[in-house]
Scaffold this motif. Structure first.
Motif, mmCIF file in Angstrom:
data_model
loop_
_atom_site.group_PDB
_atom_site.id
_atom_site.type_symbol
_atom_site.label_atom_id
_atom_site.label_comp_id
_atom_site.label_asym_id
_atom_site.label_seq_id
_atom_site.Cartn_x
_atom_site.Cartn_y
_atom_site.Cartn_z
ATOM 1 N N GLN A 1 0.824 -1.213 0.000
ATOM 2 C CA GLN A 1 0.000 0.000 0.000
ATOM 3 C C GLN A 1 0.857 1.261 0.000
ATOM 4 N N ILE A 2 1.915 1.251 0.810
ATOM 5 C CA ILE A 2 2.768 2.437 0.928
ATOM 6 C C ILE A 2 3.681 2.593 -0.280
ATOM 7 N N LYS A 3 4.156 1.460 -0.804
ATOM 8 C CA LYS A 3 5.146 1.456 -1.884
ATOM 9 C C LYS A 3 6.383 2.279 -1.496
ATOM 10 N N PRO A 4 7.055 1.888 -0.436
ATOM 11 C CA PRO A 4 8.204 2.674 0.023
ATOM 12 C C PRO A 4 9.373 2.607 -0.944
ATOM 13 N N HIS A 5 10.133 3.674 -0.980
ATOM 14 C CA HIS A 5 11.366 3.678 -1.761
ATOM 15 C C HIS A 5 12.521 3.063 -0.961
ATOM 16 N N TYR A 6 12.424 3.190 0.371
ATOM 17 C CA TYR A 6 13.480 2.720 1.259
ATOM 18 C C TYR A 6 12.854 1.914 2.400
ATOM 19 N N GLY A 7 13.549 0.850 2.795
ATOM 20 C CA GLY A 7 13.077 0.029 3.899
ATOM 21 C C GLY A 7 14.200 -0.231 4.889
ATOM 22 N N PHE A 8 13.874 -0.184 6.176
ATOM 23 C CA PHE A 8 14.860 -0.447 7.223
ATOM 24 C C PHE A 8 14.347 -1.581 8.103
ATOM 25 N N ASN A 9 15.050 -2.698 8.016
ATOM 26 C CA ASN A 9 14.695 -3.953 8.674
ATOM 27 C C ASN A 9 15.538 -4.050 9.948
ATOM 28 N N LEU A 10 14.912 -3.857 11.112
ATOM 29 C CA LEU A 10 15.637 -3.587 12.354
ATOM 30 C C LEU A 10 15.612 -4.802 13.271
ATOM 31 N N HIS A 11 16.801 -5.294 13.597
ATOM 32 C CA HIS A 11 16.937 -6.547 14.342
ATOM 33 C C HIS A 11 18.001 -6.439 15.435
ATOM 34 N N ASP A 12 18.081 -7.494 16.268
ATOM 35 C CA ASP A 12 19.208 -7.743 17.168
ATOM 36 C C ASP A 12 19.890 -9.027 16.706
ATOM 37 N N GLN A 13 21.208 -9.061 16.814
ATOM 38 C CA GLN A 13 21.942 -10.291 16.543
ATOM 39 C C GLN A 13 22.563 -10.792 17.845
ATOM 40 N N ASN A 14 22.929 -12.066 17.876
ATOM 41 C CA ASN A 14 23.497 -12.568 19.128
ATOM 42 C C ASN A 14 24.857 -11.932 19.388
ATOM 43 N N ARG A 15 25.214 -11.872 20.664
ATOM 44 C CA ARG A 15 26.396 -11.116 21.062
ATOM 45 C C ARG A 15 27.690 -11.849 20.758
ATOM 46 N N TYR A 16 27.624 -13.037 20.145
ATOM 47 C CA TYR A 16 28.839 -13.794 19.846
ATOM 48 C C TYR A 16 29.401 -13.477 18.469
ATOM 49 N N HIS A 17 28.768 -12.552 17.735
ATOM 50 C CA HIS A 17 29.343 -12.097 16.471
ATOM 51 C C HIS A 17 30.474 -11.120 16.752
ATOM 52 N N ALA A 18 31.618 -11.376 16.148
ATOM 53 C CA ALA A 18 32.723 -10.424 16.168
ATOM 54 C C ALA A 18 32.749 -9.677 14.840
ATOM 55 N N ALA A 19 33.380 -8.501 14.856
ATOM 56 C CA ALA A 19 33.508 -7.712 13.633
ATOM 57 C C ALA A 19 34.765 -8.173 12.900
ATOM 58 N N GLY A 20 34.598 -9.094 11.980
ATOM 59 C CA GLY A 20 35.739 -9.633 11.258
ATOM 60 C C GLY A 20 36.698 -10.338 12.189
#
Length: 475
Positions: free
Chosen positions: A173-192
């Motif tokens: 209905q809205i037909k957005p141009h941009y979408g932001f899918n907002l989540h939490d990830q588990n704390r065991y992910h390291a940055a690289g």
């Protein structure tokens, strides 16, 4: 007057991305700094915003258990932005951040009304649609899934859940141009390979199996490139890129295939931050920056080099606790057989059961907490038999630990613990000479035959002063 000046200064800092924790706290919605946010937490906030004339609040529909799902609309601009949070009920960080964003927008509008300037610059260019808490039934259970046990983020094609139907209906209905899918990830992910937690991870989801880059995905990548300098400055080496493997059932990938420039935001762990308040603050900063970039189209000035340079998430790259360089005894108890690291994790955001996750060389991992046990010897400790009632004072308990007792066996009803320290009652996996994966979280560490540290159910007690180190309470 001074109060208003202070508020506007704080607001200016937040909008510029230079906010201190004190500045940000002026716009932090109370009551949401916790591990579980439910519909009852946001209901009074929704009720408040329903009475404001600067936004529209409508009920999109109802969840399986008939909890309302709301859509908030702000602005009347030509460019349409849709953002949704808590699609997974146990991922509340962005829900808190959305209400902080609303508080900031309201403060901007109040400033504009008072001074004639300072309102949100993007309001006449963007129409912002927000769905806070898409999955209220999952939120009630603190569960990823909805009341039917279905992962709503795997329902973009079949649309078997009312929650998934509502989000798809809104998008069509809205037909957005941009979408932001907002989540939490588990704390065991390291940055690289940085051995630091991925406090924020971002992704422009693929729209097909080949992971090609069409104009809409290109724009999403540019939006991420544009905010990378802000995150690099705020959380050095703690920005990650989520895996872009195509997931045809997921909403982010599906919306990307529909031509919506979609950005996935994953709020992750940080040191001594159990309720992810830094990630919450960063989410707000990202929303504000993206609204500015979209309203001015200035994100188009960025190429994809920033996006491509973000290190990939390293799943399992972080541990809750690593005890380094522990001496394991020979089978006959004389001499050192091996010197190892012990890596521990605890589920439930640090409030679940502790497990010994890995034994050996843990140098490739980062950890929220470390203990250097160089020169310390491992022992399972002795069992203190509960043949009769025992009331533990702090002094008595520390003496038992010093005497080599690590745990209690027998009738648990006999033990009264009058200390603030953890005790182990009939623990499993403590009888052998060496620690065992997924079992040994209670043992003693000694040096020169004197107990230095007691590890009790994964919690560390320093015998020199009786202090408790709880490495799982602050992640």
């Amino acid at each position: 007057m001074l109060k208003h000046v202070s508020l506007w200064l704080a607001l200016s800092a937040v909008l510029s991305g230079l906010a201190s924790a004190a500045d940000y706290s002026k716009f932090t919605t109370p009551g949401l700094a916790k591990g579980q946010i439910t519909h009852s937490d946001i209901a009074p906030l929704i009720s408040y915003y329903q009475q404001q004339d600067w936004l529209e609040t409508t009920e999109l529909g109802r969840s399986v258990e008939q909890r309302p799902v709301y859509l908030l609309k702000i602005g009347n601009g030509e460019r349409k932005v849709l953002a949704w949070s808590q699609m997974h009920g146990d991922e509340p960080t962005a829900t808190a951040a959305i209400f902080d964003l609303l508080a900031i927008i309201e403060a901007q509008l109040q400033q504009q009304a008072a001074t004639g300037e300072g309102g949100p610059a993007w309001l006449d260019k963007i129409t912002l649609y927000l769905v806070p808490m898409l999955n209220p039934d999952g939120a009630e259970r603190n569960s990823r899934y909805n009341a039917l046990g279905i992962d709503v983020n795997r329902d973009a094609l079949a649309l078997q859940t009312p929650e998934g139907q509502l989000l798809m209906q809104a998008a069509k209905q809205i037909k957005p141009h941009y979408g932001f899918n907002l989540h939490d990830q588990n704390r065991y992910h390291a940055a690289g390979d940085n051995k630091k937690p991925a406090t924020i991870s971002l992704l422009a989801p693929a729209f097909n199996q080949a992971r090609e880059i069409n104009p809409s995905r290109h724009a999403a990548m540019q939006l991420i490139s544009a905010v990378k300098p802000l995150l690099d400055k705020t959380i050095p080496e703690q920005l990650g890129r989520y895996d872009d493997e195509y997931s045809m059932r997921s909403f982010g990938d599906t919306f990307s295939s529909m031509g919506i420039s979609t950005v996935l935001v994953e709020a992750g762990g940080n040191y001594n931050d159990p309720f992810r308040q830094l990630a919450r603050q960063l989410n707000v900063q990202l929303y504000l920056r993206w609204l500015e970039l979209i309203s001015t189209s200035s994100y188009r000035d960025y190429d994809l080099s920033g996006y491509n340079s973000i290190p990939m998430n390293n799943s399992g790259g972080m541990k809750d606790l690593i005890i380094r360089q522990v001496n394991l005894p020979q089978a006959n108890g004389t001499g050192v057989l091996a010197r190892v690291d012990l890596a521990f994790n605890a589920g439930g955001n640090g409030r679940g059961s502790v497990t010994l996750h890995e034994i050996g060389d843990a140098r490739i991992y980062g950890a929220y907490h470390h203990l250097d046990a160089s020169g310390m010897d491992y022992s399972a400790g002795k069992a203190y038999a509960l043949n009769e009632p025992l009331t533990l004072s702090r002094e008595r308990y520390l003496q038992l630990l010093a005497d080599g007792y690590s745990h209690f066996s027998g009738n648990a009803g006999h033990l009264t613990n009058n200390t603030d320290l953890p005790v182990a009652l009939n623990p499993r996996g403590v009888n052998g000479p060496w620690p065992q994966r997924h079992a040994s979280t209670t043992f003693l560490l000694s040096k020169d035959n004197k107990v230095q540290v007691a590890v009790i159910n994964g919690r560390l007690i320093r015998l020199v002063d009786g202090s408790l180190i709880d490495p799982f309470a602050g992640n």
